[in-house]
Scaffold this motif. Structure first.
Motif, PDB file in Angstrom:
ATOM      1  N   UNK A  43     -29.785  37.303  -9.381  1.00 12.81           N
ATOM      2  CA  UNK A  43     -29.701  38.661  -8.816  1.00 12.81           C
ATOM      3  C   UNK A  43     -28.379  38.872  -8.101  1.00 12.81           C
ATOM      4  N   UNK A  44     -27.965  37.870  -7.333  1.00  9.66           N
ATOM      5  CA  UNK A  44     -26.701  37.985  -6.604  1.00  9.66           C
ATOM      6  C   UNK A  44     -25.524  38.123  -7.566  1.00  9.66           C
ATOM      7  N   UNK A  45     -25.474  37.291  -8.609  1.00  4.91           N
ATOM      8  CA  UNK A  45     -24.361  37.330  -9.557  1.00  4.91           C
ATOM      9  C   UNK A  45     -24.312  38.679 -10.268  1.00  4.91           C
ATOM     10  N   UNK A  46     -25.467  39.185 -10.663  1.00  9.89           N
ATOM     11  CA  UNK A  46     -25.486  40.481 -11.339  1.00  9.89           C
ATOM     12  C   UNK A  46     -24.929  41.584 -10.432  1.00  9.89           C
ATOM     13  N   UNK A  47     -25.358  41.593  -9.172  1.00 11.22           N
ATOM     14  CA  UNK A  47     -24.858  42.612  -8.258  1.00 11.22           C
ATOM     15  C   UNK A  47     -23.383  42.394  -7.961  1.00 11.22           C
ATOM     16  N   UNK A  48     -22.941  41.138  -7.822  1.00 14.07           N
ATOM     17  CA  UNK A  48     -21.532  40.861  -7.534  1.00 14.07           C
ATOM     18  C   UNK A  48     -20.646  41.312  -8.686  1.00 14.07           C
ATOM     19  N   UNK A  49     -21.154  41.250  -9.897  1.00 14.22           N
ATOM     20  CA  UNK A  49     -20.350  41.652 -11.054  1.00 14.22           C
ATOM     21  C   UNK A  49     -20.410  43.160 -11.310  1.00 14.22           C
ATOM     22  N   UNK A  50     -21.552  43.773 -10.989  1.00 11.97           N
ATOM     23  CA  UNK A  50     -21.683  45.212 -11.226  1.00 11.97           C
ATOM     24  C   UNK A  50     -21.217  46.031 -10.017  1.00 11.97           C
ATOM     25  N   UNK A  51     -21.421  45.453  -8.789  1.00 13.79           N
ATOM     26  CA  UNK A  51     -21.108  46.154  -7.531  1.00 13.79           C
ATOM     27  C   UNK A  51     -21.784  47.525  -7.489  1.00 13.79           C
ATOM     28  N   UNK A  52     -23.008  47.541  -8.011  1.00 14.75           N
ATOM     29  CA  UNK A  52     -23.807  48.770  -8.024  1.00 14.75           C
ATOM     30  C   UNK A  52     -25.261  48.351  -8.200  1.00 14.75           C
ATOM     31  N   UNK A  53     -26.115  48.735  -7.230  1.00  9.09           N
ATOM     32  CA  UNK A  53     -27.505  48.286  -7.264  1.00  9.09           C
ATOM     33  C   UNK A  53     -28.239  48.807  -8.493  1.00  9.09           C
ATOM     34  N   UNK A  54     -27.994  50.051  -8.852  1.00  7.40           N
ATOM     35  CA  UNK A  54     -28.697  50.627  -9.998  1.00  7.40           C
ATOM     36  C   UNK A  54     -28.338  49.920 -11.293  1.00  7.40           C
ATOM     37  N   UNK A  55     -27.027  49.727 -11.531  1.00  6.77           N
ATOM     38  CA  UNK A  55     -26.596  49.056 -12.764  1.00  6.77           C
ATOM     39  C   UNK A  55     -27.070  47.600 -12.793  1.00  6.77           C
ATOM     40  N   UNK A  56     -26.978  46.918 -11.655  1.00  6.90           N
ATOM     41  CA  UNK A  56     -27.424  45.516 -11.603  1.00  6.90           C
ATOM     42  C   UNK A  56     -28.918  45.416 -11.881  1.00  6.90           C
ATOM     43  N   UNK A  57     -29.720  46.353 -11.323  1.00  7.52           N
ATOM     44  CA  UNK A  57     -31.165  46.328 -11.552  1.00  7.52           C
ATOM     45  C   UNK A  57     -31.473  46.547 -13.030  1.00  7.52           C
ATOM     46  N   UNK A  58     -30.780  47.504 -13.661  1.00  6.34           N
ATOM     47  CA  UNK A  58     -31.007  47.742 -15.099  1.00  6.34           C
ATOM     48  C   UNK A  58     -30.623  46.510 -15.922  1.00  6.34           C
ATOM     49  N   UNK A  59     -29.533  45.884 -15.564  1.00  3.99           N
ATOM     50  CA  UNK A  59     -29.089  44.662 -16.268  1.00  3.99           C
ATOM     51  C   UNK A  59     -30.136  43.555 -16.149  1.00  3.99           C
ATOM     52  N   UNK A  60     -30.796  43.468 -15.005  1.00  2.00           N
ATOM     53  CA  UNK A  60     -31.799  42.429 -14.771  1.00  2.00           C
ATOM     54  C   UNK A  60     -33.187  42.835 -15.251  1.00  2.00           C
ATOM     55  N   UNK A  61     -33.319  44.091 -15.704  1.00  2.00           N
ATOM     56  CA  UNK A  61     -34.612  44.630 -16.160  1.00  2.00           C
ATOM     57  C   UNK A  61     -35.644  44.608 -15.038  1.00  2.00           C
TER      58      UNK A  61
END
Length: 305
Positions: free
Chosen positions: A8-26
């Protein structure tokens, strides 16, 4: 700290956007926010600077990103390694072998196995049959290639090949030029024989064979390796009964002659402890079964049959 928190941390660190990171993580955004908050609480540092307009990594967060990627990479490597081991594609096998296996197809078998299972490391130890059985029972070997007419107690195995015993005679011996040697004619000659503690079944079988031919062998020399048997015979120190495959050794000064009308068998087996079977071992045993299923019995060399 759980691996999912790091993902979760890596996804948010790479997207720098909670919405996009959440979609990426499903996942939805609230579980992602909760996961990041729990991670920061556990570490005792802020990983992100959050405003209503943007998300940025802190200096601690940037350093933690490097380590998180490394840890996740190691976890993936470990998962892949475990999968390969479970599938018999990776691992390590400690194998024992008797020296005569060099003339019984072992090098070819292991070369083929390395081609089919390059991820499995092979470690070989030359030991006589008795030493291998002891090492298998003690857990010091994964499998062994031994000379044994029957399976040793407590071990499982598969027959590798069956071959005839032949007479091994010095080049100048009166029986050496015959197509078939009369075993009874060897009565009174020194017999080069395996020490009983090294291979009791082989030792007892040869003594029994001599008794069936009407004499008790003169057991002057006892050795622990097949090639030593051949070397002693070549030096004129006696005669021997050996598996036919040893004719491939190229030992000078000896002749290999069939034994009269007897067809005495020598059996070579791959054996292992049933309680320590690994996927890598199953792979090797499977390959051995495929090869040995179509393998003909070895005969004495054509000019001696």
């Amino acid at each position: 700290m759980e691996l999912r928190h790091l993902r979760h941390f890596v996804a948010l660190a790479e997207e720098l956007h909670f919405g996009r990171a959440a979609r990426r993580l499903s996942i939805s955004q609230p579980p992602l926010s909760f996961s990041i908050r729990r991670l920061e609480e556990e570490l005792g540092v802020r990983l992100f600077e959050r405003t209503s307009r943007q998300v940025r990594l802190t200096a601690a967060g940037a350093a933690f990103l490097v380590e998180s990627r490394r840890i996740l990479g190691q976890a993936e490597d470990a998962r892949a390694l475990v999968g390969r081991i479970a599938a018999g594609l990776s691992g390590r096998l400690q194998l024992g072998f008797v020296a005569s296996m060099l003339y019984r197809g072992l090098p070819e078998l292991l070369a083929r196995f390395r081609l089919e299972r390059p991820g499995i490391e092979l470690a070989l130890r030359e030991l006589n049959s008795g030493e291998q059985v002891e090492a298998l029972r003690a857990g010091r070997l994964d499998a062994g290639f031994i000379h044994a007419p029957t399976l040793p107690a407590g071990l499982d195995g598969i027959a590798w090949l069956t071959e005839h015993f032949v007479c091994c005679l010095p080049q100048g011996h009166p029986q050496a030029q015959r197509r078939r040697a009369d075993l009874a004619a060897l009565a009174g000659e020194p017999l080069v024989l395996f020490a009983r503690e090294a291979s009791p079944e082989y030792h007892d079988r040869i003594v029994s064979l001599c008794a069936e031919s009407g004499f008790t062998p003169e057991q002057r020399h006892e050795v622990r390796h097949w090639l030593t048997v051949l070397a002693f015979v070549a030096a004129g120190m006696g005669v021997a009964l050996v598996p036919a495959s040893l004719a491939r050794s190229g030992m000078a000064g000896v002749r290999f002659v069939a034994i009269g009308n007897r067809r005495v068998r020598s059996v070579t087996r791959m054996v292992w402890a049933p309680e320590r079977v690994t996927p890598a071992l199953r792979s090797l045993a499977g390959l051995l079964g495929i090869i040995s299923a179509g393998k003909d019995d070895l005969e004495a060399p054509a000019d001696e049959a």
